[in-house]
Scaffold this motif. Structure first.
Motif, PDB file in Angstrom:
ATOM      1  N   SER A 215     -10.494  -6.922  -0.840  1.00 21.83           N
ATOM      2  CA  SER A 215      -9.831  -7.207   0.435  1.00 21.83           C
ATOM      3  C   SER A 215      -9.754  -8.680   0.850  1.00 21.83           C
TER       4      SER A 215
ATOM      5  N   SER B 296       0.823  -1.212   0.000  1.00 19.55           N
ATOM      6  CA  SER B 296       0.000   0.000   0.000  1.00 19.55           C
ATOM      7  C   SER B 296       0.853   1.257   0.000  1.00 19.55           C
TER       8      SER B 296
ATOM      9  N   SER C 212      -9.222  -0.293   0.540  1.00 18.53           N
ATOM     10  CA  SER C 212      -8.328   0.532   1.353  1.00 18.53           C
ATOM     11  C   SER C 212      -7.689   1.631   0.516  1.00 18.53           C
TER      12      SER C 212
END
Length: 465
Positions: free
Chosen positions: A231, A212, A244
């Motif tokens: 996810s 990320s 996210s």
């Protein structure tokens, strides 16, 4: 304001990374209409190991899978991964086979073809780029990202310029082994954006726990598209979670424009699937945690599972650490190839042999000899001539594009399986997977014969003679 585009990997790389590419078309089908509504830039759903897995393990026709996804996702671009001159197989194929494969892939529904070469040898990509553009597909070329003595920013900038000159429509940084770190990502993306006038897509895995952060720094440096996974199929050896990243960028200058609520049903669906896969043993929960050893050994997730499997078969599981330590040494001997299919399997297998036999290069695989001989193309660093002589003796080194040595082979391949061909695409399945494909063809024929006989029986019951 710059809208960041999102490619969803759940239908290809996410399940290839977490459950050995075993997601069935039947498991995909119920959620396809929901995925189509999200507004993704693309759905990565084909190529890579999916083709092999369909034929070898799932008794599915990969072409039919593509047609089903296309029918159920009419509003979203479909994307595939394509190994340049290797296509989806493990050797180089003649240009006529490659061109026909690209033609049929686009005809069956593919919009974007992500093309890469394990050695970053541009010569192995040129035919695929031309074929994709001829068929009206988007030709994206992926840089196989790795680290090592020559793999600095200058190396990647020069390769990006070669890619642009070859006619690519966009460039993907393909970090298959999760070797990128956030600030290295920023520097690399920034340098590429300054060097070439092409969209940059960022593909990294979560193996080391940095995924990320790498995506965020890449976006800040100018990346245009990111790869993520819904996810329940994210993290571990997979990718950063889609929701996210969407939430991270929401309300910023990089807002994706995607609605978080659109993921609710998709997440719930894949959570149920995830539980099924864990309960069945398809997902090993050990690979769902971050492991920074990936940064030390540079071993992609699929390669690691391959190493463990080979050692189990040899009854040498206790030698895994020695094999992991041997991988970088073998890679250096072989001219520092990036570790991605097929070079990852070749280097990994040779490392296992070196450790298990107790003597380095006592046994040498034909595929490893092939790398040294130049059968896969030009290695990033020249192989030491003395080492090459030890491995291949006086064999001549190939210096031209390897596919230039191949005669057209499509007609020959077609002539070998006339009894099996039910659709033109079958010759392409056979071209790449030989006996695996013919076994699938036989199963398909037997299944249809069984169905037909049942129909005849039913008719006889309804209309007795």
């Amino acid at each position: 304001m710059k809208k960041i585009l999102v490619t969803e990997t759940a239908l290809r790389d996410a399940h290839q990374s977490l459950l050995a590419t075993r997601m069935t078309t039947e498991d995909m089908l119920p959620i396809l209409p929901e995925l189509d509504k999200v507004g993704y830039h693309s759905l990565e759903c084909w190529g890579g190991a999916t083709f092999d897995s369909c034929l070898r393990f799932l008794n599915e026709d990969p072409w039919e899978r593509l047609r089903i996804i296309r029918k159920n996702c009419p509003n979203t671009k479909l994307q595939m991964l394509f190994r340049g001159q290797n296509m989806l197989g493990y050797r180089h194929y003649a240009d006529d086979v490659l061109e026909y494969f690209v033609q049929k892939s686009v005809a069956n529904g593919i919009d974007i073809i992500r093309i890469f070469d394990a050695l970053n040898d541009i010569r192995n990509l040129e035919s695929a780029i031309k074929a994709a553009k001829k068929e009206g597909a988007h030709a994206q070329v992926a840089i196989s990202y790795t680290t090592g003595p020559v793999f600095n920013t200058e190396y990647y900038v020069n390769y990006a310029k070669e890619i642009a000159n070859a006619g690519a429509d966009s460039i993907c940084i393909k970090d298959m082994a999760a070797l990128l770190t956030p600030y290295a990502t920023y520097d690399l993306v920034k340098a590429l954006k300054e060097a070439v006038d092409l969209p940059i897509q960022l593909h990294t895995h979560y193996t080391s726990g940095l995924g990320s952060m790498c995506l965020l720094k890449g976006i800040e440096a100018g990346a245009d598209v990111i790869d993520t996974a819904i996810s329940p199929l994210s993290q571990g050896t997979s990718h950063a979670p889609t929701e996210s990243m969407v939430a991270t960028l929401q309300g910023t200058e990089y807002d994706t424009g995607l609605n978080l609520e659109a993921f609710t049903n998709i997440r719930n669906y894949f959570m149920d699937l995830r539980k099924k896969y864990i309960d069945s043993g398809l997902i090993d929960t050990k690979i769902l945690t971050a492991d920074t050893k990936a940064l030390l050994y540079q071993v992609p997730g699929g390669m690691l599972s391959n190493l463990i499997s080979q050692l189990k078969q040899a009854g040498k599981e206790d030698q895994l650490d020695q094999c992991l330590a041997e991988v970088p040494r073998v890679r250096a001997d072989a001219g520092y190839p990036p570790l991605v299919t097929p070079t990852s399997q070749i280097v990994g297998t040779q490392a296992v042999f070196n450790v298990v036999t107790g003597e380095r290069y006592k046994m040498v695989t034909n595929e490893f000899k092939g790398i040294i001989r130049g059968e896969y193309g030009k290695t990033p660093v020249p192989v030491d001539p003395e080492f090459a002589k030890k491995i291949i003796g006086d064999d001549e080194i190939i210096t031209c594009r390897p596919a230039d040595l191949l005669e057209p082979e499509l007609d020959k391949l077609r002539s070998e399986i006339p009894q099996y061909i039910e659709q033109e695409e079958d010759v392409l399945s056979y071209a790449q997977f030989g006996q695996v494909a013919t076994k699938f063809f036989e199963n398909r024929r037997n299944t249809k014969a069984g169905i037909n006989s049942e129909l005849v029986d039913t008719e006889n019951k309804v209309h007795p003679v």
